[in-house]
Design an enzyme around this catalytic site. Structure first.
Site, PDB file in Angstrom:
ATOM      1  N   HIS A 139       0.802  -1.265  -0.043  1.00  0.00           N
ATOM      2  CA  HIS A 139       0.124   0.102  -0.015  1.00  0.00           C
ATOM      3  C   HIS A 139       0.962   1.259  -0.072  1.00  0.00           C
ATOM      4  CE1 HIS A 139      -3.832  -2.035   0.432  1.00  0.00           C
ATOM      5  NE2 HIS A 139      -3.327  -2.834   1.045  1.00  0.00           N
ATOM      6  N   THR A 140       1.938   1.284  -0.553  1.00  0.00           N
ATOM      7  CA  THR A 140       2.829   2.196  -0.748  1.00  0.00           C
ATOM      8  C   THR A 140       2.810   2.734  -2.179  1.00  0.00           C
ATOM      9  OG1 THR A 140       4.731   0.768  -0.766  1.00  0.00           O
ATOM     10  CG2 THR A 140       4.471   1.763   1.073  1.00  0.00           C
ATOM     11  N   GLY A 149      -7.898 -14.627  -8.212  1.00  0.00           N
ATOM     12  CA  GLY A 149      -8.415 -14.116  -7.189  1.00  0.00           C
ATOM     13  C   GLY A 149      -7.768 -14.318  -5.854  1.00  0.00           C
ATOM     14  N   LEU A 205      -2.264 -12.906  -6.137  1.00  0.00           N
ATOM     15  CA  LEU A 205      -0.917 -12.998  -6.880  1.00  0.00           C
ATOM     16  C   LEU A 205      -1.175 -12.154  -8.332  1.00  0.00           C
ATOM     17  CD1 LEU A 205      -0.218 -16.744  -5.982  1.00  0.00           C
ATOM     18  CD2 LEU A 205       0.866 -14.696  -5.153  1.00  0.00           C
ATOM     19  N   ASP A 258       1.747  -4.007  -9.577  1.00  0.00           N
ATOM     20  CA  ASP A 258       1.444  -5.338 -10.062  1.00  0.00           C
ATOM     21  C   ASP A 258       1.854  -5.424 -11.640  1.00  0.00           C
ATOM     22  OD1 ASP A 258       0.462  -5.609  -7.521  1.00  0.00           O
ATOM     23  OD2 ASP A 258      -1.585  -5.732  -8.320  1.00  0.00           O
TER      24      ASP A 258
HETATM   25  C1  GLA Z   1      -3.064  -4.467  -4.958  1.00  0.00           C
HETATM   26  C2  GLA Z   1      -2.709  -3.386  -5.888  1.00  0.00           C
HETATM   27  C3  GLA Z   1      -1.483  -2.837  -5.941  1.00  0.00           C
HETATM   28  C4  GLA Z   1      -0.821  -2.588  -4.478  1.00  0.00           C
HETATM   29  C5  GLA Z   1      -1.208  -3.650  -3.495  1.00  0.00           C
HETATM   30  C6  GLA Z   1      -0.964  -3.322  -2.190  1.00  0.00           C
HETATM   31  O1  GLA Z   1      -2.179  -5.626  -5.277  1.00  0.00           O
HETATM   32  O2  GLA Z   1      -2.873  -3.795  -7.369  1.00  0.00           O
HETATM   33  O3  GLA Z   1      -1.348  -1.691  -6.716  1.00  0.00           O
HETATM   34  O4  GLA Z   1      -1.622  -1.278  -4.168  1.00  0.00           O
HETATM   35  O5  GLA Z   1      -2.613  -3.908  -3.601  1.00  0.00           O
HETATM   36  O6  GLA Z   1       0.531  -3.008  -1.992  1.00  0.00           O
END
Ligand code: GLA
Length: 385
Positions: free
Chosen positions: A34-35, A121, A124, A172
């Site tokens: 969540h950064t 879901g 990953l 991601d």
């Molecule tokens: C999900 C989001 C990413 C990231 C994470 C938390 O995977 O797609 O962009 O924010 O949560 O780190």
């Protein structure tokens, strides 16, 4: 690895002609949660699970895409205006194609056959694997042999924002596009610059545990967390003029000014500020092979996500705590957005069976579904085979 020859043969039976083959990986994030949407740092690696696409141009304006995992075919006419948020996986196909075109990538009518072993879901990033497999396939089939990978990642993220309706950060898609063999990437989510961090694991392994749960809250709470961080920035900027994101708040500044924040916002911001520092420290420790330190930072990350950011859940807490209590384990934490999905554990190879047994036992004793654990190396990002 999926049976690539069989995928090609199935393509020929389905659509005719000899296809080209492409793939993109799922990911696990070692630390930095969540950064990304706070313009901070993340440390993910691409995993051995991938989404594969066999594809060929079809001389029409249409994309015809069949998924073997879903047993469904979708069609998109590139000559017509797009339709966002239809609520099925066509949103990923159409969203990616349109976002590529918006970025001046070539895209032409093509037939595509998909197969994947990234669990859906499970946190990953099966979605990013799909977007980047589609991205590399579509631009390559249209003649672009060396596409800008950061732009491919941004196109995948734009598909999420505009067509799927998820306001995700860039982590991601970025790691699915630029992942490297035997390394994690320390990504600066402001500059979008990566730093390769070799996985100097020695006899240790990265062990993923899929808890097989996904709580309803995940997407709504994700957007709530984003908004809480923005609120924090807006309040803190009264004391720190010019502040653009939590990335720019040092722990010292935060400590001085945090009394301005309502308690919940203060805790969300505290997580982000400390997580950025932990991520930079973990990248350093990992590149020095100091696994004890990496593990300790992973545990601190989990506690911060559980107590201050509040995106964990009982299953993730149990999986992380039980793994961490086993001999040979350096650290364990939830990975990804939270509210279910996976944990990641850094563990000596010889201790893997014991961790697997202990976590499964703890889940079964609570009457929960049996989790799936697998060790993975770091793999390369989206590619043509
Ligand atoms: C999900 C989001 C990413 C990231 C994470 C938390 O995977 O797609 O962009 O924010 O949560 O780190």
């Amino acid at each position: 690895m999926l049976d690539i020859e069989s995928l090609k043969a199935q393509f020929t039976a389905q659509f005719s002609g000899a296809p080209q083959l492409f793939s993109a990986p799922g990911r696990v994030n070692l630390i930095g949660e969540h950064t990304d949407y706070n313009e901070g740092f993340v440390l993910p690696m691409a995993i051995e699970r991938r989404t594969y696409i066999a594809g060929r141009k079809n001389s029409t304006s249409r994309l015809r895409v069949k998924s073997l995992t879903l047993g469904e075919t979708v069609e998109v006419d590139l000559a017509r205006p797009g339709t966002p948020r239809r609520g099925s996986w066509v949103d990923f196909v159409e969203g990616t194609a349109r976002a590529l075109l918006d970025r001046k990538f070539p895209v032409v009518g093509s037939d595509l056959l998909l197969d994947s072993n990234v669990p859906h879901g499970a946190g990953l990033s099966a979605s990013a694997a799909l977007e980047l497999a589609l991205g590399i396939a579509l631009v390559s089939l249209a003649g672009e042999t060396d596409p800008d990978r950061v732009q491919l990642a941004l196109a995948g993220q734009a598909a999420e924002h505009q067509y799927v309706g998820t306001l995700c950060g860039i982590m991601d898609q970025y790691i699915a596009a630029l992942g490297e063999r035997d390394a994690a990437l320390l990504i600066d989510c402001r500059s979008l610059e990566p730093r390769r961090v070799p996985l100097r694991l020695g006899t240790a392994r990265v062990l993923v545990c899929d808890t097989k749960v996904k709580h309803e809250l995940s997407s709504s709470e994700y957007n709530v967390r984003r908004a809480e961080c923005e609120r924090g920035v807006s309040i803190l900027s009264e004391a720190l003029p010019g502040l653009r994101s939590l990335r720019d708040v040092s722990l010292a500044d935060f400590t001085t000014h945090s009394s301005r924040l309502p308690d919940v916002i203060r805790r969300r911001c505290l997580h982000v500020v400390t997580e950025n520092a932990r991520t930079l420290a973990a990248a350093e420790a990992l590149s020095e092979g100091e696994l004890g330190r990496v593990g300790q930072l992973m545990m601190e990350s989990h506690a911060s996500l559980r107590d201050d950011y509040q995106v964990s859940c009982e299953e993730l807490d149990v999986a992380a705590a039980v793994a961490a209590a086993q001999p040979g384990v350096y650290g364990s934490r939830m990975t990804g957005g939270g509210f279910g999905g996976c944990t990641v554990t850094l563990v000596e190879e010889g201790a893997v069976p014991q961790v697997e047994q202990a976590v499964k036992g703890a889940f079964l004793a609570r009457g929960w579904r049996e989790p799936e654990l697998f060790a993975t190396t770091a793999c390369e990002g989206a590619r043509r085979h």
